[in-house]
Structure formats: structure tokens, C-alpha cells
Design a protein around this motif. Structure first.
Motif, PDB file in Angstrom:
ATOM      1  N   GLY A 159       0.882  -1.407   0.000  1.00  0.00           N
ATOM      2  CA  GLY A 159      -0.162  -0.344   0.476  1.00  0.00           C
ATOM      3  C   GLY A 159       1.503   1.034  -0.274  1.00  0.00           C
ATOM      4  N   GLU A 160       2.064   1.073   0.426  1.00  0.00           N
ATOM      5  CA  GLU A 160       2.850   1.802   0.261  1.00  0.00           C
ATOM      6  C   GLU A 160       2.090   2.700   0.528  1.00  0.00           C
ATOM      7  N   GLU A 161       2.317   2.335   2.721  1.00  0.00           N
ATOM      8  CA  GLU A 161       0.948   3.515   4.001  1.00  0.00           C
ATOM      9  C   GLU A 161       2.371   4.205   4.339  1.00  0.00           C
ATOM     10  N   ARG A 162       2.501   5.515   4.922  1.00  0.00           N
ATOM     11  CA  ARG A 162       3.563   6.334   4.936  1.00  0.00           C
ATOM     12  C   ARG A 162       3.556   5.438   6.573  1.00  0.00           C
ATOM     13  N   HIS A 163       2.561   5.262   7.258  1.00  0.00           N
ATOM     14  CA  HIS A 163       1.642   5.354   8.844  1.00  0.00           C
ATOM     15  C   HIS A 163       2.012   4.109   8.674  1.00  0.00           C
ATOM     16  N   ALA A 164       2.501   2.450   8.400  1.00  0.00           N
ATOM     17  CA  ALA A 164       2.221   1.449   7.913  1.00  0.00           C
ATOM     18  C   ALA A 164       2.257   0.801   9.554  1.00  0.00           C
ATOM     19  N   ALA A 207      -8.023   5.373   4.491  1.00  0.00           N
ATOM     20  CA  ALA A 207      -8.334   3.578   4.833  1.00  0.00           C
ATOM     21  C   ALA A 207      -7.507   3.333   3.155  1.00  0.00           C
ATOM     22  N   THR A 208      -7.762   4.009   2.141  1.00  0.00           N
ATOM     23  CA  THR A 208      -7.400   4.034   1.199  1.00  0.00           C
ATOM     24  C   THR A 208      -6.538   3.167   0.519  1.00  0.00           C
ATOM     25  N   ARG A 209      -4.816   3.099   0.844  1.00  0.00           N
ATOM     26  CA  ARG A 209      -4.174   2.512   1.493  1.00  0.00           C
ATOM     27  C   ARG A 209      -3.975   1.528   1.557  1.00  0.00           C
ATOM     28  N   THR A 210      -4.201   1.147   3.011  1.00  0.00           N
ATOM     29  CA  THR A 210      -4.677  -0.237   4.090  1.00  0.00           C
ATOM     30  C   THR A 210      -5.650  -0.731   3.505  1.00  0.00           C
ATOM     31  N   PHE A 211      -6.832  -0.461   2.842  1.00  0.00           N
ATOM     32  CA  PHE A 211      -7.473  -1.397   2.116  1.00  0.00           C
ATOM     33  C   PHE A 211      -6.827  -1.733   0.582  1.00  0.00           C
ATOM     34  N   GLN A 212      -6.466  -1.302   0.042  1.00  0.00           N
ATOM     35  CA  GLN A 212      -5.185  -1.834  -0.862  1.00  0.00           C
ATOM     36  C   GLN A 212      -4.298  -2.683  -0.626  1.00  0.00           C
ATOM     37  N   ALA A 213      -3.564  -2.328   0.574  1.00  0.00           N
ATOM     38  CA  ALA A 213      -2.993  -4.003   0.713  1.00  0.00           C
ATOM     39  C   ALA A 213      -3.264  -4.851   0.890  1.00  0.00           C
ATOM     40  N   LEU A 214      -4.209  -4.901   1.709  1.00  0.00           N
ATOM     41  CA  LEU A 214      -4.537  -5.893   1.965  1.00  0.00           C
ATOM     42  C   LEU A 214      -5.364  -6.941   1.030  1.00  0.00           C
ATOM     43  N   ARG A 215      -5.984  -5.877   0.573  1.00  0.00           N
ATOM     44  CA  ARG A 215      -6.110  -6.649  -0.459  1.00  0.00           C
ATOM     45  C   ARG A 215      -5.639  -6.914  -1.514  1.00  0.00           C
ATOM     46  N   ILE A 216      -4.369  -6.414  -2.518  1.00  0.00           N
ATOM     47  CA  ILE A 216      -3.791  -6.877  -2.814  1.00  0.00           C
ATOM     48  C   ILE A 216      -2.460  -8.470  -2.666  1.00  0.00           C
ATOM     49  N   PHE A 217      -1.987  -7.717  -0.655  1.00  0.00           N
ATOM     50  CA  PHE A 217      -1.935  -8.902  -0.377  1.00  0.00           C
ATOM     51  C   PHE A 217      -2.913 -10.845  -0.072  1.00  0.00           C
ATOM     52  N   ILE A 218      -3.797 -10.420   0.148  1.00  0.00           N
ATOM     53  CA  ILE A 218      -4.563 -11.394   0.091  1.00  0.00           C
ATOM     54  C   ILE A 218      -4.592 -12.324  -0.937  1.00  0.00           C
ATOM     55  N   ASN A 219      -5.085 -11.861  -2.008  1.00  0.00           N
ATOM     56  CA  ASN A 219      -5.410 -12.173  -3.289  1.00  0.00           C
ATOM     57  C   ASN A 219      -3.557 -12.755  -3.941  1.00  0.00           C
ATOM     58  N   SER A 246      -3.283  -0.874 -15.676  1.00  0.00           N
ATOM     59  CA  SER A 246      -3.396  -0.488 -13.936  1.00  0.00           C
ATOM     60  C   SER A 246      -4.498   0.488 -13.278  1.00  0.00           C
ATOM     61  N   PHE A 247      -4.088   0.307 -11.731  1.00  0.00           N
ATOM     62  CA  PHE A 247      -4.567   1.471 -10.957  1.00  0.00           C
ATOM     63  C   PHE A 247      -3.481   1.694 -10.286  1.00  0.00           C
ATOM     64  N   HIS A 248      -2.670   1.279  -9.827  1.00  0.00           N
ATOM     65  CA  HIS A 248      -1.643   1.797  -9.042  1.00  0.00           C
ATOM     66  C   HIS A 248       0.006   1.699  -9.557  1.00  0.00           C
ATOM     67  N   SER A 249       0.819   1.792  -8.578  1.00  0.00           N
ATOM     68  CA  SER A 249       2.103   1.831  -8.857  1.00  0.00           C
ATOM     69  C   SER A 249       3.161   1.207  -9.177  1.00  0.00           C
ATOM     70  N   LEU A 250       2.177   0.330  -8.238  1.00  0.00           N
ATOM     71  CA  LEU A 250       3.211  -1.566  -7.914  1.00  0.00           C
ATOM     72  C   LEU A 250       2.226  -1.858  -9.316  1.00  0.00           C
ATOM     73  N   GLU A 251       1.339  -2.405  -9.941  1.00  0.00           N
ATOM     74  CA  GLU A 251       1.038  -3.283 -10.918  1.00  0.00           C
ATOM     75  C   GLU A 251       1.700  -2.656 -12.135  1.00  0.00           C
ATOM     76  N   ASP A 252       1.460  -1.032 -11.782  1.00  0.00           N
ATOM     77  CA  ASP A 252       2.442  -0.276 -13.197  1.00  0.00           C
ATOM     78  C   ASP A 252       3.779  -0.923 -12.939  1.00  0.00           C
ATOM     79  N   ARG A 253       4.363  -0.709 -12.014  1.00  0.00           N
ATOM     80  CA  ARG A 253       5.656  -0.951 -12.469  1.00  0.00           C
ATOM     81  C   ARG A 253       6.624  -1.738 -12.700  1.00  0.00           C
ATOM     82  N   ILE A 254       5.172  -3.370 -12.229  1.00  0.00           N
ATOM     83  CA  ILE A 254       5.421  -4.324 -12.895  1.00  0.00           C
ATOM     84  C   ILE A 254       5.719  -4.401 -14.270  1.00  0.00           C
ATOM     85  N   VAL A 255       4.583  -4.210 -15.276  1.00  0.00           N
ATOM     86  CA  VAL A 255       4.175  -4.173 -16.173  1.00  0.00           C
ATOM     87  C   VAL A 255       4.665  -3.901 -17.400  1.00  0.00           C
ATOM     88  N   LYS A 256       5.381  -2.042 -16.490  1.00  0.00           N
ATOM     89  CA  LYS A 256       6.609  -1.306 -17.487  1.00  0.00           C
ATOM     90  C   LYS A 256       7.876  -2.078 -17.174  1.00  0.00           C
TER      91      LYS A 256
END
Length: 314
Positions: A159-164, A207-219, A246-256
Motif C-alpha cells: 500500500g506504500e503506506e507511510r504510517h504503516a 483507509a485507502t492505502r490500507t485496504f489496497q494493501a490488504l486486498r493485494i496481499f490476500i489475493n 493498472s490502477f496503482h504504481s505497484l502493478e504499473d511498475r511490474i508491467v512497465k
């Protein structure tokens, strides 16, 4: 003021641009690796003749059930994640014959807007977030046993969450107090754990980044993406197109990076006399990344972070 999600009808992202990028041929074979509710697939089928075909995949049983309502003989769907793509393409006898592969990554609107799927931080629902409700463990199950360090790593890496670390500690405390059972509880825990925003600053929901991170991780979304990309080289016909949204930088970075490496070819030591043919170049990048215009974002706010990359098989 915080931005919140807005319930919108399901709309295929960058639809016209996708059709242009796929360069649809009337007799071509195409693969939609993320069927969702079929917006892209239906548009492709409209451009195909009687000999054209579309194979779709989706790991969400609700998406598959929706797809099975189709009576179009040119269309078929498989209930599977796209990491298994080559297996199903081989069964079709399409290896090296496919004119276009589409990957529309992320979550579909029906998934977000169905509270019991647990994807949204504005709808009350169970902490689930599984793309396929019949596989793996839920977010709630994982959070019930993960350490603060493990949670922080997931939030930081996915999630690239600063306050992880602050969020992770708050999650563990809430869990021990029995206050971590629903999506809204998690969203509130995350919001409380973060520093307050500066007055007058318009921000994403905390909560955007936290929900993104947990979704990406669990799937295991990034793992699946890394598994499918090398497969497309054997599946695509010469001149066939790979289109990835892609919808976030982590996915796009892999594709790029994948496209860049395929465009460069094999990595030989500097100074070694190598011909262009010996480089084993496999893809050609088709222009700059494409983003939705203001009109599309206004009509479909969930398209705002979309970025599309296109490459052609050599």
C-alpha cells in the motif's frame, strides 16, 4: 475534507482506447483475463465476425455466473485466476495464435459496491476482500493472527503506506479488544491511527492505502501478475497485442519493467559484438502510457487512477 467512494454503475475503463489498442481483427482470437461484468468482452465481440473468438477468465464466481448468461457461441469463460492462462489457451489450441490479450487489473464496481464482499471502506461488511470467496483465507482471518510487524510490512509493501507501523499497532490493539470485525471498524482504526490532515487539504480517505494493501496481499495480485506476463510471449501471435490497465504504481511498475525488458531483449555484457537478431527482442512498445481523459473521469470516478500500457509481439 476527505474524499469518499462514490457508488457508480459498472463501466469498462478506457473502452474505446482498449479497442484501438487491441487492433481487433474480425477473425481474431482474443483473451479477456479479467472478465468482471464483461464490458470489454462485449465490445470486442461486436467487432468480431463469425470466425472470431473471445476466451475470458475470472476467479470471481459471481462474474462467471454473469458471463454464463451469454448465448454468443463465439464466447467462452473459465472460472480461474489468470496465472493459469497458458493451461487454458493450450486446451483451446490457441498457443501462438492469439491476436490480443487484455488485463484490466483491480476490483470491479460490483465487488466494491457489494458490502458482504468486504472491499469497501464506506460500506459495513465483513473483512473478507477475496476475489474468489471459495479460496484462501479472508483478511479478517489473517489479521486475527498476524503480528504488528507482519501487518506493517504488508501495508508498506503493498500500500506504500507511510504510517504503516502506527496503523499496524492500532490494529493489533483493536483486535485484542475484540473491535476488529468489520470494514467500517477497520477504516475507523486506520483513520484514528493517522495524524490529522492539515485544515483545508483535500485528501483521499485515510483507509485507502490500507485496504489496497490488504486486498493485494490476500489475493496475491502482484504474484499473479508476475506469473502471467511471461506467458503472453508464447500465447500471442506475431503482431498480437498485450493491453494492461493498472490502477496503482505497484502493478504499473511490474508491467512497465516487463515491457521494457522484452523491448531491450537479452542482456549481454557491454562491448560484446551482438547483432539485433541475437538480442531476442520479443515485444515492441506501442507508444506512451494512456490515461482516461477528464470526461471519462467525470462519468466514472473510479477510472481516475487508470493507466494503460500496450505492447506488440514481434
Amino acid at each position: 475534507m476527505l474524499k469518499t467512494e462514490k457508488t457508480v454503475p459498472h463501466q469498462p475503463v478506457l473502452l474505446d482506447k482498449v479497442l484501438q489498442a487491441l487492433n481487433v481483427h474480425s477473425k481474431g482470437f482474443y483473451i479477456d483475463c479479467t472478465f468482471g461484468r464483461g464490458g470489454h468482452t462485449k465490445a470486442i465481440l461486436k467487432h468480431l465476425g463469425s470466425e472470431g473468438r473471445v476466451l475470458a477468465l475470472d476467479q470471481d464466481p459471481e462474474a462467471v455466473l454473469s458471463a454464463l448468461q451469454s448465448t454468443d457461441e463465439r464466447f467462452s469463460i473459465v472460472h480461474s485466476d489468470f496465472a493459469q492462462l497458458s493451461e487454458y489457451v493450450q486446451k483451446q489450441g490457441w498457443m501462438g495464435k492469439v491476436k490480443g490479450i487484455l488485463l484490466d487489473l483491480g476490483v470491479s464496481s460490483p465487488q466494491i459496491d457489494t458490502p458482504n464482499r468486504g472491499f469497501s471502506f464506506i460500506h459495513e461488511g465483513p473483512l473478507d476482500m477475496r476475489m474468489n470467496p471459495n479460496s484462501t483465507e479472508t483478511v479478517a482471518q489473517w489479521l486475527s493472527k498476524a503480528t504488528a510487524d507482519e501487518i506493517a510490512i504488508v501495508l508498506k509493501n503493498y500500500g506504500e503506506e507511510r504510517h504503516a507501523r502506527r496503523i499496524a499497532r492500532s490494529i493489533v490493539i483493536a483486535r485484542e479488544q475484540g473491535e476488529l470485525k468489520t470494514t467500517l471498524q477497520l477504516a475507523q482504526i486506520v483513520a484514528t491511527a493517522q495524524p490529522p490532515p492539515r485544515p483545508g487539504v483535500r485528501l483521499k480517505h485515510p483507509a485507502t492505502r490500507t485496504f489496497q494493501a490488504l486486498r493485494i496481499f490476500i489475493n496475491q495480485e502482484l504474484d499473479q501478475l508476475q506469473k502471467i506476463l511471461p506467458q503472453v510471449l508464447d500465447i500471442l501471435a506475431p503482431g498480437g497485442r498485450l493491453v494492461v490497465i493498472s490502477f496503482h504504481s505497484l502493478e504499473d511498475r511490474i508491467v512497465k519493467r516487463f515491457i521494457r525488458d522484452c523491448v531491450r531483449g537479452d542482456d549481454f555484457p557491454k562491448g560484446l559484438p551482438i547483432t539485433v537478431d541475437a538480442l531476442n527482442v520479443t515485444l515492441r512498445s506501442m507508444g506512451k502510457p494512456i490515461r482516461p481523459n477528464e470526461a471519462e473521469i467525470e462519468e466514472n470516478p473510479r477510472a481516475r487512477s487508470a493507466i494503460m500500457r500496450v505492447a506488440e509481439r514481434i
